[in-house]
Design a protein around this motif. Structure first.
Motif, PDB file in Angstrom:
ATOM      1  N   THR A   1       0.845  -1.207   0.000  1.00 46.60           N
ATOM      2  CA  THR A   1       0.000   0.000   0.000  1.00 46.60           C
ATOM      3  C   THR A   1       0.872   1.246   0.000  1.00 46.60           C
ATOM      4  O   THR A   1       0.615   2.207  -0.736  1.00 46.60           O
ATOM      5  N   SER A   2       1.912   1.244   0.830  1.00 44.89           N
ATOM      6  CA  SER A   2       2.777   2.424   0.935  1.00 44.89           C
ATOM      7  C   SER A   2       3.397   2.760  -0.426  1.00 44.89           C
ATOM      8  O   SER A   2       3.421   3.920  -0.852  1.00 44.89           O
ATOM      9  N   ILE A   3       3.897   1.724  -1.108  1.00 44.86           N
ATOM     10  CA  ILE A   3       4.559   1.970  -2.400  1.00 44.86           C
ATOM     11  C   ILE A   3       3.536   2.432  -3.441  1.00 44.86           C
ATOM     12  O   ILE A   3       3.798   3.348  -4.219  1.00 44.86           O
TER      13      ILE A   3
ATOM     14  N   TRP B   1      -7.989   8.082  -2.597  1.00 47.15           N
ATOM     15  CA  TRP B   1      -8.568   7.341  -1.458  1.00 47.15           C
ATOM     16  C   TRP B   1      -7.785   6.089  -1.125  1.00 47.15           C
ATOM     17  O   TRP B   1      -7.544   5.263  -2.007  1.00 47.15           O
ATOM     18  N   ASP B   2      -7.443   5.927   0.141  1.00 46.03           N
ATOM     19  CA  ASP B   2      -6.854   4.702   0.668  1.00 46.03           C
ATOM     20  C   ASP B   2      -8.013   3.849   1.199  1.00 46.03           C
ATOM     21  O   ASP B   2      -8.748   4.282   2.100  1.00 46.03           O
ATOM     22  N   LEU B   3      -8.149   2.643   0.631  1.00 45.70           N
ATOM     23  CA  LEU B   3      -9.269   1.761   1.002  1.00 45.70           C
ATOM     24  C   LEU B   3      -8.831   0.656   1.966  1.00 45.70           C
ATOM     25  O   LEU B   3      -9.480  -0.393   2.063  1.00 45.70           O
ATOM     26  N   ALA B   4      -7.715   0.874   2.685  1.00 48.56           N
ATOM     27  CA  ALA B   4      -7.167  -0.188   3.547  1.00 48.56           C
ATOM     28  C   ALA B   4      -8.230  -0.772   4.477  1.00 48.56           C
ATOM     29  O   ALA B   4      -8.261  -1.971   4.711  1.00 48.56           O
ATOM     30  N   HIS B   5      -9.094   0.080   5.015  1.00 48.81           N
ATOM     31  CA  HIS B   5     -10.082  -0.404   5.989  1.00 48.81           C
ATOM     32  C   HIS B   5     -11.495  -0.440   5.426  1.00 48.81           C
ATOM     33  O   HIS B   5     -12.463  -0.547   6.172  1.00 48.81           O
ATOM     34  N   SER B   6     -11.612  -0.334   4.098  1.00 46.58           N
ATOM     35  CA  SER B   6     -12.955  -0.400   3.514  1.00 46.58           C
ATOM     36  C   SER B   6     -13.091  -1.462   2.432  1.00 46.58           C
ATOM     37  O   SER B   6     -14.162  -2.056   2.301  1.00 46.58           O
TER      38      SER B   6
ATOM     39  N   TYR C   1      -4.092  -7.635   3.027  1.00 48.67           N
ATOM     40  CA  TYR C   1      -4.048  -8.572   4.165  1.00 48.67           C
ATOM     41  C   TYR C   1      -5.082  -8.287   5.247  1.00 48.67           C
ATOM     42  O   TYR C   1      -5.129  -8.999   6.246  1.00 48.67           O
ATOM     43  N   LYS C   2      -5.897  -7.252   5.081  1.00 49.34           N
ATOM     44  CA  LYS C   2      -6.908  -6.962   6.111  1.00 49.34           C
ATOM     45  C   LYS C   2      -8.215  -7.662   5.724  1.00 49.34           C
ATOM     46  O   LYS C   2      -8.313  -8.872   5.823  1.00 49.34           O
ATOM     47  N   TYR C   3      -9.213  -6.886   5.296  1.00 42.52           N
ATOM     48  CA  TYR C   3     -10.524  -7.484   5.010  1.00 42.52           C
ATOM     49  C   TYR C   3     -10.517  -8.346   3.745  1.00 42.52           C
ATOM     50  O   TYR C   3     -11.494  -9.023   3.473  1.00 42.52           O
TER      51      TYR C   3
HETATM   52  C1  LIG Z   1      -4.806   3.262   6.129  1.00 45.81           C
HETATM   53  C2  LIG Z   1      -3.626   2.373   5.972  1.00 45.81           C
HETATM   54  N1  LIG Z   1      -2.813   2.504   4.901  1.00 45.81           N
HETATM   55  C3  LIG Z   1      -1.742   1.705   4.742  1.00 45.81           C
HETATM   56  C4  LIG Z   1      -1.436   0.730   5.672  1.00 45.81           C
HETATM   57  C5  LIG Z   1      -0.258  -0.184   5.560  1.00 45.81           C
HETATM   58  O1  LIG Z   1       0.527  -0.030   4.471  1.00 45.81           O
HETATM   59  P1  LIG Z   1       1.576  -1.185   4.104  1.00 45.81           P
HETATM   60  O2  LIG Z   1       0.802  -2.386   3.715  1.00 45.81           O
HETATM   61  O3  LIG Z   1       2.382  -0.601   3.027  1.00 45.81           O
HETATM   62  O4  LIG Z   1       2.365  -1.490   5.339  1.00 45.81           O
HETATM   63  C6  LIG Z   1      -2.258   0.558   6.786  1.00 45.81           C
HETATM   64  C7  LIG Z   1      -1.929  -0.489   7.776  1.00 45.81           C
HETATM   65  O5  LIG Z   1      -2.558  -0.699   8.764  1.00 45.81           O
HETATM   66  C8  LIG Z   1      -3.362   1.400   6.937  1.00 45.81           C
HETATM   67  O6  LIG Z   1      -4.158   1.269   8.010  1.00 45.81           O
END
Ligand SMILES: Cc1ncc(COP(=O)(O)O)c(C=O)c1O
Length: 429
Positions: A100-102, A200-205, A226-228
């Motif tokens: 996600t970061s990259i 938009w970052d969808l990490a938690h959606s 790796y989350k939902y």
């Molecule tokens: C909103 C959000 N963005 C990104 C990340 C993580 O990014 P990465 O997978 O690059 O460690 C998280 C991890 O909890 C997150 O909550």
């Protein structure tokens, strides 16, 4: 309304739950009540065999031929199209790649370049102060490189801060601390009215609630595997660009897999058409193969209502948890920082716990098999220590919610959390 529910009431809700059979798609260890799918999803039951197949047959026997014969080379697009079904992206608009970061680095760079061309005077990236740190760190680095400024506001202030100074609005749809849900369509429309791009970052959606990237007319998006999405520890992430931008700018990590024709081995970089240019290096075949198992668990819900049905259950679970905590943990000072308003709530509940050590409470819960996590605050009322509980409707039952609150109430009333063994800090909280 639900505070009077008993354990048999919860068991009855489970028996009537149209999604109840989906739990069998996962391998859940005995004695574990897992409420941390917002951090690391549970293992899909198909994952071990799939991983073994990739290692033993595809790698072990197929060797390099498997890039073609086992379809390794198209994994980013194939798994990307499946994720696209969950987040309102059309086939060919979303790819799986990197972390996600990259991916944020790639799309925020592209957004900055677009803003520079379309609105040369603008210099502001607007985000939320309590956005996940990696998002803020990547934005800080890019702001420094490009002479931009990262402006931070509280979630409530964002709308009022969106004006003609803003080049890019960069938000995470569901806040990782509070579980508060932004209105993606409304904020994107407001960003566009002032000429800003919305990322938009969808990490938690993604996989937690219905998302419609095209419907919201978003500009760029990234999210976590790796989350939902249950893709396994360190699973690859995804990246989406609206088709109006996908071919417009080169992304900064111009690796060979994002080249228009990687296997002609040209000396000069020529980006692929569309979102495939957001690939960089060789795809992580094992990671993507197992991620596909996780995404398939969500797609298995499509015939029984899909993300809308999962959302209904997720809200019922978080409603139940909030009501049970209210009814059975009263007097211990717990306070939910998650919006009571269903429209504004993701799929987690976070409890502030002044007067007790939240870290130790969570350790005591984990010792009883109730797994959530702990996020430290800065000690202020605005950013308290938090007990986080994620509710993944694919496998969480109503009785799990009831049992978690039983454990929490006991730990608080007996002050078991004071035991020394619960107060030793581990590296990962
Ligand atoms: C909103 C959000 N963005 C990104 C990340 C993580 O990014 P990465 O997978 O690059 O460690 C998280 C991890 O909890 C997150 O909550």
């Amino acid at each position: 309304m639900t505070e009077a529910l008993t354990r048999p009431d919860c068991a009855a809700l489970d028996a009537a739950d149209p999604l109840r059979d989906l739990r069998a798609l996962f391998t859940l260890p005995d004695g574990v009540n897992y409420l941390d799918g917002n951090s690391l999803g549970v293992m899909p039951a198909t994952a071990p065999a799939r991983a073994a197949q990739v290692v033993q047959q595809e790698w072990g026997e197929g060797l390099i031929r498997s890039w073609n014969t086992a379809g390794w080379i198209t994994l980013p697009q194939r798994v990307g199209d499946k994720i696209g079904r969950l987040v309102g992206a059309k086939p060919g608009e979303l790819v799986v790649a990197d972390s996600t970061s990259i991916n944020l680095y790639k799309v925020l760079s592209a957004a900055i370049e677009i803003a520079r061309q379309d609105h040369p005077g603008r210099r502001v990236i607007l985000s939320e102060r309590s956005n996940f740190p990696t998002d803020l760190y990547i934005a800080q680095s890019l702001a420094q490189q490009h002479g931009f400024e990262l402006e931070l506001a509280t979630g409530e202030q964002i709308a009022a801060r969106l004006d003609e100074r803003v080049a890019v609005l960069m938000l995470t749809q569901v806040n990782y601390r509070t579980g508060a849900l932004h209105d993606m369509a409304a904020l994107t429309a407001q960003a566009h009215r002032v000429g800003a791009l919305a990322l938009w970052d969808l990490a938690h959606s993604a996989g937690a609630l219905p998302v419609d990237l095209n419907g919201a007319d978003a500009d760029f998006s990234i999210g976590c595997g790796y989350k939902y999405l249950n893709g396994g520890p360190g699973a690859p992430a995804f990246v989406w660009a609206h088709p109006r931008h996908a071919s417009r700018f080169w992304q900064p990590l111009s690796g060979w897999m994002g080249h228009a024709s990687p296997f002609t081995f040209d000396t000069d970089y020529r980006p692929a058409e569309g979102v495939s240019r957001y690939l960089c290096g060789t795809p992580s075949v094992l990671g993507m193969s197992v991620l596909e198992c996780g995404v398939d668990t969500l797609l298995a819900a499509e015939p029984i209502g899909g993300m809308a049905a999962l959302r209904d259950k997720s809200l019922a679970l978080t409603d139940l948890f909030l009501a049970q905590v209210d009814a059975r943990c009263a007097g211990h000072g717990l306070r939910s920082v998650t919006p009571a308003d269903r429209q504004r709530r993701g799929s987690q509940v976070s409890l502030a716990c002044p007067g007790v050590s939240g870290y130790a409470v969570m350790q005591a819960l984990i010792a009883r098999g109730v797994i959530g996590d702990f996020r430290a605050g800065d000690g202020s009322d605005a950013e308290p220590d938090l007990l986080r509980f994620g509710f993944t409707p694919l496998y969480t039952r109503f009785v799990d919610v009831f049992d978690a609150v039983t454990a929490l109430a006991e730990i608080l009333s007996t002050e078991q959390w004071r035991e020394a063994r619960f107060n030793q800090k581990a590296a990962v909280t």
